[in-house]
Write a protein that holds these residues in place. Structure first.
Motif, short mmCIF file in Angstrom:
data_model
loop_
_atom_site.label_atom_id
_atom_site.label_comp_id
_atom_site.label_asym_id
_atom_site.label_seq_id
_atom_site.Cartn_x
_atom_site.Cartn_y
_atom_site.Cartn_z
N TRP A 221 0.83 -1.21 0.00
CA TRP A 221 0.00 0.00 0.00
C TRP A 221 0.86 1.26 0.00
O TRP A 221 0.52 2.26 -0.64
CB TRP A 221 -0.93 0.01 1.21
N LEU B 229 -6.39 0.37 3.25
CA LEU B 229 -6.54 1.77 2.90
C LEU B 229 -7.90 2.29 3.35
O LEU B 229 -8.91 1.58 3.23
CB LEU B 229 -6.45 1.97 1.39
N LEU C 107 -3.06 4.87 5.23
CA LEU C 107 -2.90 3.46 5.55
C LEU C 107 -3.43 3.16 6.94
O LEU C 107 -3.26 3.97 7.87
CB LEU C 107 -1.43 3.05 5.49
#
Length: 454
Positions: free
Chosen positions: A58, A76, A68
């Motif tokens: 991510w 996310l 995050l």
């Protein structure tokens, strides 16, 4: 029994028209050998899986308004929205305003220059939120595709209607409901790389947010083949997977494609969800007519339903539904052989497979289909396939044993002749894999062996 006959039939006709009828039979990915002891030379890889799931994954993408979440399962969420947008929902006729934030993946160069790409995702979308998934690719001639919408999705249906998007093409590739496909594979054009873009939406002025835990795609270039070589049977094992018939729901909920043969995909999904010990709560099922048996199958149909396709056979929507249950992962991929399926079964992981066939091509099925999902739950001592086939008259009749040679051919081929003698497409080994967030070491190893790595 059809998972998505109208849409899959359109795709089959389009690909067949391009390829013509003079298609050579070729071998699948590497197999150990056949029953005569002959061995087959390994082939190049045919499938590439790339999923973003870890904190590093991510972090590697470009974020605009997303942040995050770092816990046992990174993901996310919306942080500070990047902006506001209006969405005119074509299935409700209403336009609503949403705050949004985005995440764009790095460019992934596929190990397989691809003719097809199928995205899948795992997310939670509480009421007042939804997500959109897009794909943009670069062809092998260095030109690029537009951003294609691969799905507009919410686990519920109170805010937007879950939907694919039709009529997306640049004249060289198209999106067929849930599948990106090169229009003319015979030209040699392939997709060399791609990015995925994720847009998270929420009701303005709130702190609501979707949470996305997995995003990725399967890219593949499966050669045209009417038959595949026979594989060598492995060890026998059968998993205790619940049995549900789609045909006990004939005529139920016309607004979700009327039950019966249209519900093979959600019925199969529900079987495996419950195999892993998850199921809807009683309050989740309160909307179902109490006179209907197995209300959880009705629930699965409603919450996999694609309002554009007007059916429950959208492959990624089924995987996304399974992943709404606690600590579940789900992906859409392709497998190379029955050996791959045996690897998963041996580790305790059932699979949902997509296939099409004429009645006489699968002994004991009693029907033909242009597209159907089954749950593979095991293999006999002689290597035959044990399937929970939802196209059965009752739950008790769902367990079937199908001849290995027939079954592997109808599942792994990419070309077949229909009842009229026309060449149409097969799925080339498409399957859904659902598995828990914390698989056993053996399950983790089996998933890695078929290309699904964390």
């Amino acid at each position: 029994m059809a998972d998505s006959a109208p849409r899959r039939t359109v795709l089959a006709a389009a690909l067949a028209a391009v390829a013509g009828t003079a298609v050579a039979s070729t071998a699948p990915a590497a197999v150990a050998g056949d029953r005569t002891g002959h061995r087959h030379a390994p082939e190049p890889a045919l499938v590439d899986n790339r999923f973003w799931v870890s904190w590093i994954d991510w972090w590697s993408g470009a974020r605009e308004g997303t942040r995050l979440v770092v816990d046992t399962r990174p993901g996310l969420v919306i942080g500070a929205p990047a902006g506001v947008t209006d969405y005119p929902d074509p299935h409700t006729g209403t336009t609503s305003t949403w705050e949004y934030a985005t995440w764009t993946s790095p460019v992934h160069t596929s190990s397989v220059p691809a003719t097809e790409v199928i995205a899948s995702w795992n997310a939670a979308t509480p009421p007042g939120t939804w997500i959109q998934i897009e794909l943009r690719g670069t062809y092998t001639d260095a030109t690029t595709t537009p951003w294609y919408v691969m799905g507009r999705w919410a686990s519920g249906d109170g805010d937007i209607r879950r939907t694919s998007v039709d009529d997306q093409s640049d004249g060289r590739s198209s999106v067929w409901t849930d599948t990106f496909a090169v229009d003319d594979p015979a030209s040699g054009l392939r997709l060399a790389s791609y990015q995925l873009r994720l847009t998270l939406h929420r009701t303005p002025g709130t702190r609501l947010t979707p949470t996305v835990r997995r995003l990725g795609a399967m890219a593949s270039d499966i050669p045209d083949r009417f038959t595949v070589p026979a594989s060598t049977p492995g060890p026998a094992r059968e998993l205790a997977v619940p049995r549900y018939s789609q045909n006990t729901h004939v005529g139920q909920y016309p607004e979700y494609d009327n039950g019966g043969e249209a519900w093979c995909s959600p019925t199969s999904s529900q079987m495996i969800v419950e195999f892993w010990g998850r199921r809807p709560r009683p309050e989740d099922l309160a909307w179902v007519n109490p006179d209907f048996a197995d209300p959880q199958v009705c629930h699965a149909a409603r919450f996999t339903y694609d309002h554009q396709y007007e059916g429950c056979g959208n492959w990624p929507f089924n995987a996304a539904y399974a992943a709404t249950y606690p600590d579940m992962n789900a992906v859409v991929t392709r497998l190379r052989s029955l050996t791959d399926l045996e690897t998963l079964i041996r580790a305790g992981i059932p699979a949902i497979t997509s296939q099409s066939f004429r009645k006489e091509e699968l002994t004991g099925a009693g029907y033909g289909t242009s597209g159907h999902l089954m749950t593979v739950i095991g293999f006999t001592e002689t290597g035959d396939v044990i399937a929970n086939d939802p196209a059965s008259p009752s739950n008790e009749a769902v367990r079937r044993v199908y001849a290995r040679r027939e079954w592997e051919n109808i599942w792994l081929r990419t070309k077949r002749y229909n009842a009229s003698g026309a060449v149409v497409s097969g799925t080339g080994g498409v399957c859904y894999l659902y598995f828990p967030e914390r698989p056993t070491p053996a399950q983790r190893k089996a998933l890695a062996a078929v290309g699904i790595r964390r």
